[in-house]
Scaffold this active site. Sequence first.
Site, PDB file in Angstrom:
ATOM      1  N   SER A   1      -9.399   1.462   2.858  1.00 51.04           N
ATOM      2  CA  SER A   1      -8.468   2.279   2.135  1.00 51.04           C
ATOM      3  C   SER A   1      -7.394   1.485   1.400  1.00 51.04           C
ATOM      4  CB  SER A   1      -7.769   3.211   3.137  1.00 51.04           C
ATOM      5  OG  SER A   1      -7.042   2.476   4.086  1.00 51.04           O
TER       6      SER A   1
ATOM      7  N   LYS B   1       0.850  -1.196   0.000  1.00 45.86           N
ATOM      8  CA  LYS B   1       0.000   0.000   0.000  1.00 45.86           C
ATOM      9  C   LYS B   1       0.885   1.247   0.000  1.00 45.86           C
ATOM     10  CE  LYS B   1      -3.798   1.868   2.898  1.00 45.86           C
ATOM     11  NZ  LYS B   1      -4.618   1.586   4.109  1.00 45.86           N
TER      12      LYS B   1
ATOM     13  N   SER C   1     -10.228  -0.977   6.855  1.00 50.51           N
ATOM     14  CA  SER C   1      -9.500  -0.828   5.592  1.00 50.51           C
ATOM     15  C   SER C   1      -8.840  -2.085   5.068  1.00 50.51           C
ATOM     16  CB  SER C   1      -8.441   0.272   5.722  1.00 50.51           C
ATOM     17  OG  SER C   1      -9.030   1.544   5.764  1.00 50.51           O
TER      18      SER C   1
END
Lengths: 422, 422
Positions: B140, B70, B164
């Site tokens: 996310s 990420k 997330s």
Amino acid sequence: MYEPFDMTMAIEAFRNRLVSGESQPLDWWHLCRERIAAREPEVQAWEVLAPRTPEPPAAGLLCGVPVGLKDIIETRDLPTAWGTGGYLGTPGSLVDAALVTLLERQGALIMGKTVTTELAYFTPGKTRNPHDLTRTPGGSSSGSAAAVAAGMVPLAFGTQTAGSIIRPASYCGVFGFKPTFDAVSLAGIKSFAPSLDTLGWFANHIEDICTTFSALTRAPAIDALPTLDGVRVGVRSLPSDRVLDADVQRALARTRIRLERLGANVVPLPLDERFAALVEYQKEVMAYEAAQTLASEHRQHADSMGPRLVALIEEGQTLPYARYRQAQQAANELRQVLSRFFVDEVDVILAASAQGVAPEGLQATGDPLFCRAWTLLGVPCLNLPLGRGHQGLPVGVQLIGDRFQDDRLLAIAGCLMQVRPG
Amino acid sequence: MYEPFDMTMAIEAFRNRLVSGESQPLDWWHLCRERIAAREPEVQAWEVLAPRTPEPPAAGLLCGVPVGLKDIIETRDLPTAWGTGGYLGTPGSLVDAALVTLLERQGALIMGKTVTTELAYFTPGKTRNPHDLTRTPGGSSSGSAAAVAAGMVPLAFGTQTAGSIIRPASYCGVFGFKPTFDAVSLAGIKSFAPSLDTLGWFANHIEDICTTFSALTRAPAIDALPTLDGVRVGVRSLPSDRVLDADVQRALARTRIRLERLGANVVPLPLDERFAALVEYQKEVMAYEAAQTLASEHRQHADSMGPRLVALIEEGQTLPYARYRQAQQAANELRQVLSRFFVDEVDVILAASAQGVAPEGLQATGDPLFCRAWTLLGVPCLNLPLGRGHQGLPVGVQLIGDRFQDDRLLAIAGCLMQVRPG
């Protein structure tokens, strides 16, 4: 030009001078610069100083208060070297540490970066103890404690993972406060062992410790209790099987008398034998987490790192996960047990901050032994600069509260500090 | 050239191929690059790909496994932009995030940075759900979930502060694991709300979730339980007063049947009404801590930030400290209460991962509602991609264990996944 005033005044007194027009917002800054010019050649508390006078601040709880930042706290406008002497370093970070903005929003002025041990572990920097230049100021927040003790700034920030605030505060004779774990954000501050690392600060006045807590957390203002009537104080150092130096024993005894004179009920605190294991658990959590957290620094720079840091990381790399888990689970359980003590038996705990006065020499920073257990428990700890030991050297004691009871702890300490030493 | 093989094989199967000489250490890398070339134009999971083929890895539990990170996880050799579209960004950090070294030490290959929402909050990136390109992948950790779901990498990393990891795993039909809070170091990963942020990962096989846990923590290898005889499963979603979509109700019912077929005793879990407040507490802790943690980003870049992020930070700036403290204290207490449930009543909890399948549209990333309470409790959560909802879209359910019982949770899940759907 500015009007001279007592450098060691409390933050609130300076705020009153600003309101009355006796002082201007940059007066304290200029006085601190003079003091630094005079004392820094001997004390060596600073890694780097702000190159320019800042804009005058407009308002805030810390309006016009010059502050020092341990050099693991990142800044856009000043370099950060994390106490590495250069093997890690940046002339300026992309974003300020959160603390910088929280401080500046309250009108504080960043005076510079203070000396830290290497990556906030044991390898010392150049700083000397202002009370005796042949002695360590303690570590890892060496420069912040020494800068406040030498009157160079009224407020400075550090971090504690084992004993890196309480110990230097004790050695340097200043207040040092480690709030409840996670009370203030560590964003932009180098982590070492994330379940232990806590941001804290040094000051010459208990009121300034309180003001700073409110400024950073937006907690209501903390007033000293008028009396300690009915306040229960448990006396207990951890570990409890070590003989403290006579200086510390005397400081504890004198604090006890002061507490009792104010109405407190002081009793020994019977913590069961499980608490004895906390020191070892803290060491294991610290080693395991440091090995993870500093894995990249170790990979890139092991050859440049101090041998004690390399040894800790490599110890952590081989510590079994089961040991780490056991330590964390035991700490969780004992946090609950201690919380029940704080409900049923005591309001605060009185404990040694360190074994004795600052050790001689600058090759080591002393032992965080008497802080390890409390740091693992995540409880707020406050060093009170209440004693003087041999050669007049400072001796601190800690007051400890329950997690999230920072305001209660500080209100009790505030009362205690209003009495002149007996 | 490399020998083609089943891209979706488990990590252990690839390791066996390496041992037998059927595969070379870079074979999986090359296959993944081909797959990315084919699927990325539609899915848009990547922020940046590694520009070069890495050196062949020598050994390790993750030898030759390509991984996605990420884009809030800092790297020396690849840029990081934290999902900001450029108002924050660096071509390369001074030090890799700790995770990068922990992974590379185990032989993993960094394929690139995956798309994140803005600073890991709600403003979406470009990524689409591989199962339906008109739908969100969730957030996310959008790109990491989508990349694994699209077969572009067998393993990708994300973080969870509210929902997330579990939510995008559910929407994308992959395993997503959020271990116990603090299990793996977040050093070098942008923080949002430090007492909630947890590093986790996505994979297509439960075995790979387990292998990764062992690789990062050095915990012993986790074997699936042979049977669930005697295993107690409590069914309880939080919040419990919301009607779940029929797709999720069916997925929960089907999972229950699978559990019982394997011998588990499945019962409703009677959590008292205090647990109902956890969702609100999580929101308050998140807002208060984000306001502190992102104070400098907000000061520098509020004009460029998405309106929901600005609103959260400004809400946090006005939230009274007393509310934050109350939320943290309640969470502490409920962690203990839940731990007693885990001793006395159940081994794992079965709960909804999300309200339903991935919502339509790319302008939002869905609601983390059903993850908030568990994240605040710090317990390990595992999304199981067990269901199919309307239009064949994935529906996940979560299994939840007690803190530091990650291995027990994964061993139970391992058994559950060995049965073909009934």
